[in-house]
Write an enzyme that holds these catalytic residues in place. Structure first.
Site, PDB file in Angstrom:
ATOM      1  CB  CYS A  99      -3.374  -1.558  -2.471  1.00 42.96           C
ATOM      2  SG  CYS A  99      -3.231  -0.234  -1.274  1.00 42.96           S
ATOM      3  NE  ARG A 116      -2.662   0.305   4.373  1.00 41.16           N
ATOM      4  CZ  ARG A 116      -2.274   0.748   5.567  1.00 41.16           C
ATOM      5  NH1 ARG A 116      -1.707   0.120   6.525  1.00 41.16           N
ATOM      6  NH2 ARG A 116      -2.806   2.075   5.882  1.00 41.16           N
ATOM      7  CB  SER A 160       0.991   2.210   4.116  1.00 42.14           C
ATOM      8  OG  SER A 160       1.129   0.853   4.344  1.00 42.14           O
ATOM      9  CB  ILE A 161      -1.631   6.001   0.821  1.00 38.06           C
ATOM     10  CG1 ILE A 161      -0.959   5.789  -0.319  1.00 38.06           C
ATOM     11  CG2 ILE A 161      -2.033   7.828   0.457  1.00 38.06           C
ATOM     12  CD1 ILE A 161      -1.445   5.614  -1.595  1.00 38.06           C
ATOM     13  CG  ASN A 209      -6.368  -0.937  -5.573  1.00 38.14           C
ATOM     14  OD1 ASN A 209      -5.688  -0.038  -5.162  1.00 38.14           O
ATOM     15  ND2 ASN A 209      -6.546  -1.168  -6.950  1.00 38.14           N
ATOM     16  CG  ASP A 238      -8.884   5.907   2.801  1.00 32.20           C
ATOM     17  OD1 ASP A 238      -8.012   5.053   3.404  1.00 32.20           O
ATOM     18  OD2 ASP A 238      -8.929   5.863   1.678  1.00 32.20           O
ATOM     19  CB  VAL A 291       9.235  11.994 -19.270  1.00 32.49           C
ATOM     20  CG1 VAL A 291       7.690  12.048 -19.980  1.00 32.49           C
ATOM     21  CG2 VAL A 291      10.095  10.751 -20.266  1.00 32.49           C
ATOM     22  N   GLY A 312      -3.195  14.229 -14.104  1.00 35.65           N
ATOM     23  CA  GLY A 312      -3.838  15.059 -15.087  1.00 35.65           C
ATOM     24  C   GLY A 312      -4.276  13.951 -16.113  1.00 35.65           C
TER      25      GLY A 312
END
Length: 415
Positions: free
Chosen positions: A2, A47, A49-50, A72, A97, A285, A358
């Site tokens: 965000c 935002r 949205s998650i 964010n 959250d 990739v 990672g």
């Protein structure tokens, strides 16, 4: 990802400026926008949205409406915090959250941030106290920039949003010198004069007392004096990594992983497979140069963990693509990996909204060649203290030519 932006202007925050700032951050938050203007303070939000997709539009408020937050990031321990706060009588309006932040502030004041586990950058406004708090997570995974002109402060997730608030683009020559020497701009400096990064693990309080910076977290010192047995240490690392991956799987949208076939991304995919009922979406990739191509390793890991695997091959970088990447970064980045990473993220977006990567594994576990190089320099100093100055000089050559010049000198020194 965000984007947040805002103003502290004693003469009154300008809504038009606030909207201009957030308009530069649409690429970070394409789903929703949100605003609060209250006297001297303006908060803006773009935002993605998650979590709390249906009802988590920001700013979010406490029960009284006097405490507001834009953020964010993600709070990984929000369910446990929510349950504890509800037992104390707090009422939640959303499934987001981020809402735990305003209720934690009611309980703990400026120390609320110490209860958050996650990656985040936030602006929290307390109308009653006339206080604006800007904060960043412990390791600085989420960015936050700020600039002061007179008694006014502007802040945002990206420097380009500050330009919309009137911050000019003059180059900080001291920061440029540091960048040329090291490949990055250290500390709180940026390449834009007058613009600072909020340091990781820090909180900035803006209000009647002026601007006060507080560090709320320091890197803990090791408690154990004796090393663990390798098997015990490995088991603990697996336990911590499993806990970290599981925490990052909270999402109400599709998620996946970038997979190179290396130890770090393969371990993450393995643990995702353990915790998810459906196959993991993985993205890799490849390159025309076989010395850099890792598609075979990624395919092997994808086959082992039965993922839905997607591959992208890059054979070059056009000037237009490079210009777009530079625009997104705001500052130069001395890391060629930003090109394939950007392309892979764009390639993955039609399939998933969130991707685990990672990133940081090699830094934490000393996986790069220059980490081993530094260890050998330390060993040389221990064996021959008289060569300490020479060893430090060799180390200074390491950033040049990918460390090749330093390693050539090193071969002559290692006996």
């Amino acid at each position: 990802m965000c984007g947040i932006a805002g103003l502290y202007a004693p003469g009154g925050a300008d809504p038009a400026v606030l909207r201009a700032m957030t308009a530069t951050l649409v690429h970070r938050g394409p789903d929703q926008d949100g605003y609060l203007v209250d006297g001297a303070v303006g908060l803006g939000m773009r935002r993605l949205s998650i979590v709390g997709v249906a009802d988590g539009r920001q700013p979010l408020f406490d029960e009284s409406g006097d405490v507001a937050v834009v953020m964010n990031g993600e709070i990984y321990n929000h369910l446990a915090l929510r349950a504890a706060l509800q037992r104390r009588g707090h009422r939640f309006r959303t499934g987001s959250d981020v809402e735990v932040a305003v209720h934690l502030y009611e309980e703990h004041g400026v120390e609320f941030v110490t209860h958050l586990q996650g990656m985040f950058a936030y602006a929290l406004y307390d109308r009653r106290a006339g206080r604006l708090l800007l904060g960043r997570d412990r390791l600085g995974k989420k960015p936050l920039y700020w600039a002061q002109r007179g008694g006014c402060v502007a802040f945002a997730s990206e420097i380009k949003a500050l330009a919309a608030a009137g911050v000019d683009g003059a180059v900080d020559t001291a920061a440029l010198a540091a960048y040329c020497a090291t490949g990055f701009v250290p500390g709180e400096q940026t390449l834009t004069a007058g613009v600072r990064k909020l340091a990781p693990g820090c909180q900035l309080e803006i209000g009647v007392r002026g601007i006060v910076s507080q560090r709320y977290w320091e890197l803990p010192q090791p408690i154990e004096t004796a090393p663990r047995a390798p098997a015990v240490a490995a088991a603990r690392v697996r336990e911590l990594l499993d806990e970290a991956v599981r925490a990052r799987l909270m999402a109400e949208v599709p998620l996946g992983a970038f997979l190179s076939g290396g130890v770090d991304s393969s371990a993450i995919v393995a643990l995702m497979r353990r915790h998810l009922a459906q196959p993991v979406e993985t993205f890799a990739v490849g390159f025309a140069d076989p010395d850099f191509d890792e598609l075979a390793h990624a395919r092997a890991a994808a086959t082992l963990y039965q993922t839905r695997h997607h591959e992208l091959r890059i054979d070059g970088c056009s000037p237009d693509l490079l210009a777009e990447i530079v625009w997104h970064h705001d500052e130069p980045a001395a890391d060629p990996a930003i090109v394939p990473t950007f392309c892979l993220a764009r390639f993955a977006r039609p399939h998933v909204t969130v991707a685990l990567t990672g990133e940081g594994g090699d830094e934490l576990f000393g996986g790069y060649a220059h980490h081993r190089f530094a260890a050998r320099l330390a060993a040389l100093e221990a064996r021959a203290p008289g060569l300490r100055g020479v060893a430090r000089g060799v180390a200074a050559l390491e950033p040049l030519a990918g460390g090749l010049g330093a390693r050539r000198v090193w071969k002559g020194l290692w006996v």
